[in-house]
Scaffold this motif. Structure first.
Motif, short mmCIF file in Angstrom:
data_model
loop_
_atom_site.label_atom_id
_atom_site.label_comp_id
_atom_site.label_asym_id
_atom_site.label_seq_id
_atom_site.Cartn_x
_atom_site.Cartn_y
_atom_site.Cartn_z
N ARG A 228 64.94 68.41 -41.23
CA ARG A 228 65.37 67.17 -41.88
C ARG A 228 64.16 66.31 -42.27
N THR A 229 63.19 66.22 -41.38
CA THR A 229 61.98 65.45 -41.69
C THR A 229 61.27 66.03 -42.89
N PHE A 230 61.14 67.35 -42.90
CA PHE A 230 60.45 68.04 -44.00
C PHE A 230 61.18 67.80 -45.32
N ASP A 231 62.52 67.97 -45.33
CA ASP A 231 63.28 67.81 -46.56
C ASP A 231 63.24 66.37 -47.05
N ASN A 232 63.35 65.41 -46.14
CA ASN A 232 63.25 64.01 -46.54
C ASN A 232 61.91 63.71 -47.21
N ALA A 233 60.83 64.22 -46.62
CA ALA A 233 59.50 63.97 -47.17
C ALA A 233 59.35 64.60 -48.55
N LYS A 234 59.91 65.77 -48.73
CA LYS A 234 59.81 66.46 -50.02
C LYS A 234 60.50 65.67 -51.13
N GLY B 221 67.05 79.04 -49.71
CA GLY B 221 66.02 78.30 -50.41
C GLY B 221 65.69 77.02 -49.70
N GLU B 222 64.77 76.29 -50.26
CA GLU B 222 64.15 75.15 -49.63
C GLU B 222 65.05 73.94 -49.66
N GLY B 223 65.65 73.62 -48.51
CA GLY B 223 66.41 72.39 -48.39
C GLY B 223 67.76 72.41 -49.09
N THR B 224 68.29 73.55 -49.44
CA THR B 224 69.57 73.57 -50.12
C THR B 224 70.70 73.38 -49.13
N THR B 225 71.81 72.81 -49.59
CA THR B 225 72.92 72.50 -48.70
C THR B 225 74.22 73.06 -49.23
N GLY B 226 74.17 74.25 -49.80
CA GLY B 226 75.40 74.86 -50.29
C GLY B 226 75.47 74.88 -51.78
N GLY B 227 74.34 74.66 -52.45
CA GLY B 227 74.32 74.78 -53.90
C GLY B 227 74.05 73.47 -54.58
N PRO B 228 73.21 73.47 -55.61
CA PRO B 228 72.95 72.29 -56.38
C PRO B 228 74.15 71.84 -57.19
N ASN B 229 73.97 70.79 -57.95
CA ASN B 229 75.09 70.16 -58.63
C ASN B 229 74.80 70.06 -60.10
N GLY B 230 75.85 70.20 -60.90
CA GLY B 230 75.67 70.09 -62.33
C GLY B 230 76.93 69.66 -63.00
N SER B 231 76.93 69.70 -64.31
CA SER B 231 78.09 69.26 -65.07
C SER B 231 79.07 70.40 -65.23
N GLY B 232 80.35 70.11 -65.20
CA GLY B 232 81.35 71.16 -65.17
C GLY B 232 82.05 71.39 -66.48
N THR B 233 82.96 72.33 -66.43
CA THR B 233 83.78 72.61 -67.59
C THR B 233 84.57 71.39 -68.00
N ASN B 234 84.83 71.24 -69.29
CA ASN B 234 85.60 70.09 -69.76
C ASN B 234 87.10 70.32 -69.64
N GLY B 235 87.49 71.43 -69.04
CA GLY B 235 88.90 71.69 -68.80
C GLY B 235 89.52 72.62 -69.82
N ALA B 236 88.94 72.75 -71.02
CA ALA B 236 89.52 73.64 -72.01
C ALA B 236 89.50 75.06 -71.49
N GLY B 237 90.65 75.71 -71.52
CA GLY B 237 90.73 77.07 -71.03
C GLY B 237 91.22 77.18 -69.60
N ASP B 238 91.46 76.06 -68.91
CA ASP B 238 91.97 76.13 -67.56
C ASP B 238 93.46 76.42 -67.57
N VAL B 239 93.91 77.13 -66.55
CA VAL B 239 95.33 77.42 -66.42
C VAL B 239 95.99 76.22 -65.76
N GLY B 240 96.86 75.52 -66.45
CA GLY B 240 97.45 74.31 -65.92
C GLY B 240 98.84 74.08 -66.46
N ALA B 241 99.32 72.86 -66.33
CA ALA B 241 100.72 72.56 -66.59
C ALA B 241 101.11 72.70 -68.05
N THR B 242 100.13 72.62 -68.97
CA THR B 242 100.46 72.70 -70.39
C THR B 242 99.95 73.99 -71.02
#
Length: 496
Positions: A140-146, A26-47
């Motif tokens: 890079r020039t194109f993406d910066n201008a966009k 896609g246009e100017g992507t660098t490995g995936g957009p960014n968003g808000s993540g899981t709040n941790g409930a349901g993760d496998v961890g120490a507790t």
């Protein structure tokens, strides 16, 4: 792709329990957009609380829906996750989760999906790395201008590096269609495999096995957001239906407290965040609208006719009924201005309704001045006094509704850039409304009309977006010309 939690501010807004897309080009992507993540409930961890004692259930004679790798969807597994996951525990968890995704989605996995857990440092790469990798100067020039045209990233900054920085802070995991595998990013020395993250990325693996996500990567930002509205929208939709069965029909591994380092957001660019969060905010509702009418077969059929625009994701009733206008921008340059033509991608951008809405919405968050073009309650969806954690942003703004297509061409002259951005609207009234909003946007960023030129604006030198702009409307079409100063506007694009 899954991100971790981020802080968004009007005063302070915390988003959690959502996802970020894997990269499909896609246009100017660098490995995936960014968003808000899981709040941790349901993760496998120490507790972690252990699952029920393992029960031996007979394996079927053939691979059937709801059974994968020796585990039924309703079979308990001998895993606690208290000390991380060894190879056999991870295999059991992955296979049972695959069986449960099959049960929810009513589709069969063709093969087991490899899952790898890496550290955030390994994901981020070298400490001094910048975004964009081996991108060409033209790209890079194109993406910066966009991104400058969207009033998200000023010309003094590297747009690819800003996008990469957002990704580095927030991604919790991703699925790679090229490698047919999942990578989970862990902030802990003890590897953690979040159940929400795992479920989400396994949906992507299932999509790839059944619908081949590697085919036909969209070449423009709007095409990318439209396709991801389906791909990420379905992944979030299935993930939520899976989570609804945990604690009810199914016993799921549970965790007390949050996994990962939480928080984040210190250097998060909120405008880029809003632009790239779109598929997760509006995609699930689009998939739900199709599912309500035609069930899972209707969702399957979407992969034969991918949504044509982010507008169709925002307004599901327009899917299949409102084809975007195919605009053209004719080069009318002079005085050494030349069109920027990146190799391997179109020489134009289409930013779409989701891009325009992020452009207006960012004025709530930027620190340039106290004004905003839209009110917080117009762009931010709330539940009482809190932000809606699954659909935080409203992309169907009054200034952007009625979008019917756009195309941008970028030009360069001796290190300076300009652009021509043509936008089509459903009616002259919708076009006029956009122009009113756009003029307010220019004013927000320090712009004023140039004396004696009704359609020309110039943004003050102290702004990140210092430039000149010519705005014209003919019927339902708006044309914006950008140049470093008013005297260069006709050289970038002569009046027609």
């Amino acid at each position: 792709m899954r991100p971790r939690a981020a802080a968004l501010c009007v005063v302070l807004v915390v988003l959690a329990g959502c996802s970020v897309p894997f990269s499909i080009g896609g246009e100017g992507t660098t490995g995936g957009p960014n968003g808000s993540g899981t709040n941790g409930a349901g993760d496998v961890g120490a507790t972690a609380t252990p699952d029920a004692p393992a029960q031996s259930l007979p394996d079927p004679a053939d691979d059937v829906l709801g059974w994968e790798g020796g585990y039924w969807y309703n079979e308990s597994i001998p895993v606690t996750g208290a000390d991380g996951l060894n190879a056999s525990e991870q295999s059991a968890l992955v296979n049972r989760t695959m069986a449960r995704i099959e049960r929810v989605r009513e589709l069969e996995f063709d093969s087991t999906v490899p899952v790898e857990v890496i550290s955030r440092e390994e994901f981020q790469g070298p400490p001094n790395a910048t975004g964009g990798g081996a991108r060409s100067p033209a790209f890079r020039t194109f993406d910066n201008a966009k991104f400058e045209a969207l009033f998200l990233i000023g010309e003094e900054n590297n747009s690819l590096a800003v996008q990469q920085s957002n990704s580095n802070q927030n991604v919790l995991g991703y699925y790679s269609p090229r490698n047919d595998s999942i990578v989970v990013v862990s902030d802990s020395a003890t590897p953690k495999l979040g159940r929400s993250t795992l479920a989400h990325e396994l949906v992507h693996a299932l999509q790839d096995q059944q619908f081949n996500l590697s085919q036909g990567a969209p070449p423009t930002r709007d095409g990318y957001n439209a396709r991801n509205g389906l791909v990420e929208g379905e992944a979030n939709y299935v993930q939520r239906r899976y989570e609804q069965r945990c604690g009810g029909q199914w016993r799921c591994l549970d965790v007390g407290g949050a996994g990962g380092s939480g928080g984040g957001g210190g250097d998060l660019h909120l405008g880029v965040y809003a632009l790239e969060y779109f598929p997760y905010a509006d995609g699930p509702a689009f998939v739900d609208a199709v599912y309500d009418r035609r069930g899972w077969q209707g969702v399957n059929d979407l992969y034969d006719e991918i949504p044509a625009s982010s507008e169709q994701i925002i307004h599901p009733e327009k899917y299949g009924n409102d084809t975007p206008t195919n605009l053209t921008v004719r080069d009318r340059t002079a005085s050494g201005w030349e069109r920027v033509r990146p190799n391997g991608r179109p020489d134009y951008a289409t930013l779409g309704q989701s891009g325009l809405s992020a452009m207006f919405g960012y004025t709530i968050y930027d620190d340039y001045n106290r004004s905003s073009v839209v009110r917080p309650d117009e762009f931010i969806n709330s539940e009482g006094r809190s932000v809606n954690r699954t659909d935080p942003f409203e992309y169907g703004l009054a200034y952007t509704d009625g979008w019917d297509g756009d195309r941008m061409a970028v030009y360069e002259n001796d290190g300076k850039t300009g652009y021509v951005w043509k936008l089509a609207w459903d009616s002259p009234e919708e076009a006029r409304e956009f122009v009113r909003g756009y003029r307010q946007l220019l004013s927000h960023w320090g712009g004023e009309r140039v004396l004696g030129r009704q359609d020309v604006w110039e943004i003050e030198r102290s702004s990140s977006f210092t430039d000149a702009f010519r705005i014209s409307r003919q019927g339902d079409t708006v044309t914006i010309v950008n140049a470093p100063q008013p005297s260069a506007l006709d050289a970038v694009h002569a009046r027609g």
